[in-house]
Design a protein around this motif. Structure first.
Motif, PDB file in Angstrom:
ATOM      1  N   VAL A 172      41.817  71.166  79.770  1.00  0.00           N
ATOM      2  CA  VAL A 172      42.996  70.496  79.221  1.00  0.00           C
ATOM      3  C   VAL A 172      43.280  71.023  77.813  1.00  0.00           C
ATOM      4  CG1 VAL A 172      43.919  68.278  78.425  1.00  0.00           C
ATOM      5  CG2 VAL A 172      42.767  68.429  80.637  1.00  0.00           C
ATOM      6  N   GLY A 173      42.231  71.185  77.017  1.00  0.00           N
ATOM      7  CA  GLY A 173      42.395  71.731  75.671  1.00  0.00           C
ATOM      8  C   GLY A 173      43.007  73.122  75.687  1.00  0.00           C
ATOM      9  N   TYR A 174      42.543  73.943  76.601  1.00  0.00           N
ATOM     10  CA  TYR A 174      43.098  75.295  76.722  1.00  0.00           C
ATOM     11  C   TYR A 174      44.571  75.243  77.131  1.00  0.00           C
ATOM     12  CZ  TYR A 174      38.856  78.132  76.247  1.00  0.00           C
ATOM     13  OH  TYR A 174      37.750  78.774  75.755  1.00  0.00           O
ATOM     14  N   LEU A 175      44.901  74.321  78.036  1.00  0.00           N
ATOM     15  CA  LEU A 175      46.285  74.221  78.505  1.00  0.00           C
ATOM     16  C   LEU A 175      47.253  73.787  77.402  1.00  0.00           C
ATOM     17  CD1 LEU A 175      45.725  72.631  82.019  1.00  0.00           C
ATOM     18  CD2 LEU A 175      46.576  74.935  81.542  1.00  0.00           C
ATOM     19  N   VAL A 176      46.798  72.963  76.470  1.00  0.00           N
ATOM     20  CA  VAL A 176      47.688  72.507  75.398  1.00  0.00           C
ATOM     21  C   VAL A 176      47.618  73.400  74.156  1.00  0.00           C
ATOM     22  CG1 VAL A 176      47.653  70.113  76.183  1.00  0.00           C
ATOM     23  CG2 VAL A 176      46.051  70.843  74.416  1.00  0.00           C
ATOM     24  N   SER A 177      46.694  74.320  74.130  1.00  0.00           N
ATOM     25  CA  SER A 177      46.523  75.167  72.941  1.00  0.00           C
ATOM     26  C   SER A 177      47.770  75.984  72.573  1.00  0.00           C
ATOM     27  CB  SER A 177      45.303  76.079  73.088  1.00  0.00           C
ATOM     28  OG  SER A 177      45.474  76.989  74.138  1.00  0.00           O
ATOM     29  N   PRO A 178      48.606  76.401  73.505  1.00  0.00           N
ATOM     30  CA  PRO A 178      49.823  77.119  73.087  1.00  0.00           C
ATOM     31  C   PRO A 178      50.757  76.282  72.206  1.00  0.00           C
ATOM     32  CG  PRO A 178      49.421  77.517  75.408  1.00  0.00           C
ATOM     33  CD  PRO A 178      48.465  76.453  74.971  1.00  0.00           C
ATOM     34  N   PHE A 179      50.591  74.967  72.230  1.00  0.00           N
ATOM     35  CA  PHE A 179      51.466  74.085  71.463  1.00  0.00           C
ATOM     36  C   PHE A 179      50.880  73.704  70.100  1.00  0.00           C
ATOM     37  CE2 PHE A 179      51.994  73.329  76.021  1.00  0.00           C
ATOM     38  CZ  PHE A 179      53.307  73.743  76.164  1.00  0.00           C
ATOM     39  N   PHE A 180      49.701  74.235  69.771  1.00  0.00           N
ATOM     40  CA  PHE A 180      49.052  73.896  68.502  1.00  0.00           C
ATOM     41  C   PHE A 180      49.903  74.266  67.290  1.00  0.00           C
ATOM     42  CE2 PHE A 180      44.310  73.907  69.923  1.00  0.00           C
ATOM     43  CZ  PHE A 180      44.539  72.760  70.660  1.00  0.00           C
ATOM     44  N   SER A 181      50.673  75.324  67.394  1.00  0.00           N
ATOM     45  CA  SER A 181      51.441  75.784  66.233  1.00  0.00           C
ATOM     46  C   SER A 181      52.487  74.760  65.787  1.00  0.00           C
ATOM     47  CB  SER A 181      52.112  77.116  66.527  1.00  0.00           C
ATOM     48  OG  SER A 181      53.010  76.972  67.613  1.00  0.00           O
ATOM     49  N   SER A 182      52.853  73.835  66.659  1.00  0.00           N
ATOM     50  CA  SER A 182      53.837  72.823  66.285  1.00  0.00           C
ATOM     51  C   SER A 182      53.196  71.565  65.694  1.00  0.00           C
ATOM     52  CB  SER A 182      54.696  72.446  67.490  1.00  0.00           C
ATOM     53  OG  SER A 182      53.893  71.876  68.494  1.00  0.00           O
ATOM     54  N   ILE A 228      45.387  69.916  63.719  1.00  0.00           N
ATOM     55  CA  ILE A 228      44.723  71.121  64.243  1.00  0.00           C
ATOM     56  C   ILE A 228      43.259  71.136  63.818  1.00  0.00           C
ATOM     57  CG2 ILE A 228      44.670  73.646  64.145  1.00  0.00           C
ATOM     58  CD1 ILE A 228      47.745  73.527  63.871  1.00  0.00           C
ATOM     59  N   ARG A 229      42.988  70.796  62.562  1.00  0.00           N
ATOM     60  CA  ARG A 229      41.595  70.759  62.090  1.00  0.00           C
ATOM     61  C   ARG A 229      40.781  69.742  62.883  1.00  0.00           C
ATOM     62  NH1 ARG A 229      42.143  69.433  56.370  1.00  0.00           N
ATOM     63  NH2 ARG A 229      39.982  68.779  56.584  1.00  0.00           N
ATOM     64  N   MET A 230      41.357  68.581  63.184  1.00  0.00           N
ATOM     65  CA  MET A 230      40.654  67.557  63.957  1.00  0.00           C
ATOM     66  C   MET A 230      40.388  68.047  65.379  1.00  0.00           C
ATOM     67  SD  MET A 230      39.165  64.702  64.124  1.00  0.00           S
ATOM     68  CE  MET A 230      39.657  63.735  62.720  1.00  0.00           C
ATOM     69  N   ILE A 231      41.360  68.670  65.992  1.00  0.00           N
ATOM     70  CA  ILE A 231      41.198  69.196  67.349  1.00  0.00           C
ATOM     71  C   ILE A 231      40.105  70.259  67.381  1.00  0.00           C
ATOM     72  CG2 ILE A 231      42.334  70.541  69.168  1.00  0.00           C
ATOM     73  CD1 ILE A 231      44.937  69.025  68.387  1.00  0.00           C
ATOM     74  N   SER A 266      37.628  70.598  65.309  1.00  0.00           N
ATOM     75  CA  SER A 266      36.344  69.918  65.086  1.00  0.00           C
ATOM     76  C   SER A 266      35.831  69.283  66.374  1.00  0.00           C
ATOM     77  CB  SER A 266      36.487  68.845  64.005  1.00  0.00           C
ATOM     78  OG  SER A 266      36.834  69.415  62.784  1.00  0.00           O
ATOM     79  N   LEU A 267      36.728  68.646  67.116  1.00  0.00           N
ATOM     80  CA  LEU A 267      36.332  68.044  68.388  1.00  0.00           C
ATOM     81  C   LEU A 267      35.903  69.102  69.401  1.00  0.00           C
ATOM     82  CD1 LEU A 267      39.031  65.256  68.704  1.00  0.00           C
ATOM     83  CD2 LEU A 267      36.582  64.923  68.382  1.00  0.00           C
ATOM     84  N   ILE A 268      36.593  70.219  69.417  1.00  0.00           N
ATOM     85  CA  ILE A 268      36.215  71.310  70.314  1.00  0.00           C
ATOM     86  C   ILE A 268      34.808  71.802  69.982  1.00  0.00           C
ATOM     87  CG2 ILE A 268      36.703  73.723  70.925  1.00  0.00           C
ATOM     88  CD1 ILE A 268      39.712  72.973  70.665  1.00  0.00           C
ATOM     89  N   PHE A 269      34.517  71.972  68.695  1.00  0.00           N
ATOM     90  CA  PHE A 269      33.175  72.394  68.293  1.00  0.00           C
ATOM     91  C   PHE A 269      32.130  71.354  68.697  1.00  0.00           C
ATOM     92  CE2 PHE A 269      34.740  75.242  64.583  1.00  0.00           C
ATOM     93  CZ  PHE A 269      34.987  76.263  65.473  1.00  0.00           C
ATOM     94  N   LEU A 270      32.433  70.072  68.488  1.00  0.00           N
ATOM     95  CA  LEU A 270      31.488  69.011  68.849  1.00  0.00           C
ATOM     96  C   LEU A 270      31.205  69.016  70.349  1.00  0.00           C
ATOM     97  CD1 LEU A 270      29.829  66.445  68.297  1.00  0.00           C
ATOM     98  CD2 LEU A 270      31.957  65.147  68.564  1.00  0.00           C
ATOM     99  N   PHE A 271      32.266  68.997  71.151  1.00  0.00           N
ATOM    100  CA  PHE A 271      32.074  68.973  72.599  1.00  0.00           C
ATOM    101  C   PHE A 271      31.464  70.283  73.107  1.00  0.00           C
ATOM    102  CE2 PHE A 271      35.456  65.615  72.452  1.00  0.00           C
ATOM    103  CZ  PHE A 271      34.613  64.573  72.805  1.00  0.00           C
ATOM    104  N   GLY A 272      31.746  71.384  72.441  1.00  0.00           N
ATOM    105  CA  GLY A 272      31.103  72.655  72.784  1.00  0.00           C
ATOM    106  C   GLY A 272      29.604  72.592  72.564  1.00  0.00           C
ATOM    107  N   ALA A 273      29.197  71.979  71.453  1.00  0.00           N
ATOM    108  CA  ALA A 273      27.769  71.835  71.171  1.00  0.00           C
ATOM    109  C   ALA A 273      27.095  70.933  72.206  1.00  0.00           C
ATOM    110  CB  ALA A 273      27.571  71.270  69.762  1.00  0.00           C
TER     111      ALA A 273
END
Length: 99
Positions: A52-62, A68-71, A73-80
């Protein structure tokens, strides 16, 4: 329409994540219950979240920079968490195979 390098890399990442999610869902029926089954379910949930994160990543620029920093950070946390669960699952599988 010009496709930049970042967009292309992102599209390839999305395709790979969808492929991985399909693979893990197809393997689910072959996984026994117990500790391995619980770990597999947790990994499946994390992979679905990453997809889901990958699917919405194209919209991060908006989004605003703080969002973006929070997202990220969450990606790093869940990755760990994903890495720890994967390693623990591998230990369980090796223990079962060598027992």
């Amino acid at each position: 329409m010009q496709i930049d390098t970042a967009f292309f890399i992102n599209a390839v990442g999305i395709a790979i994540m969808i492929y991985g999610l399909i693979d893990i869902l197809l393997l689910r029926s072959k996984i026994p219950g117990g500790q391995v089954g619980k770990a597999w379910k947790a990994l499946t949930i994390l992979i679905a979240m990453f997809t889901v994160g990958y699917l919405v990543s194209p919209f991060f620029s908006s989004l605003p920079a703080d969002s973006i920093r929070m997202i990220v950070s969450l990606i790093f946390l869940f990755g760990a968490v994903y890495v720890i669960l994967t390693v623990r699952l591998l230990y369980r599988i090796i223990a079962e195979l060598t027992a």
